[in-house]
Design a protein around this motif. Sequence first.
Motif: not given
Length: 114
Positions: A3-6, A22, A24, A94, A96, A103-106
């Motif tokens: 999970q990565l949420v910016e 972010c 993570a 982003y 990471n 895998y990249w968040g939105q």
Amino acid sequence: QVQLVESGGGLVQAGGSLRLSCAASGSIFSMNTMGWYRQTPGKARELVARISKAGSTNYGDSVKGRFTISRDNAENTIYLQMNSLKPEDTAVYYCNPVPAIDYWGQGTQVTVSS
């Protein structure tokens, strides 16, 4: 689960400030140097700042002296304080690990008006 949420992006005038966050997943955050990347249409994603697990930081030349990266290891969160923003900072940002995983968040959109 990865999970990565910016969050924290927005529209700001040149010279203004924003603070990105972010969140993570722990499996990513605790083991890695983390970074903030940005991307504009038609260009490759660019690493602008990184922070090691111990807190050592590095910045790209274009943001040095204006951006500050930090991390909260207890909350599995990294931040990017962006000051003296310029129109050329406009991008999707982003987070990471460094090196990046597949895998990249939105991302979060930052728009700086002149």
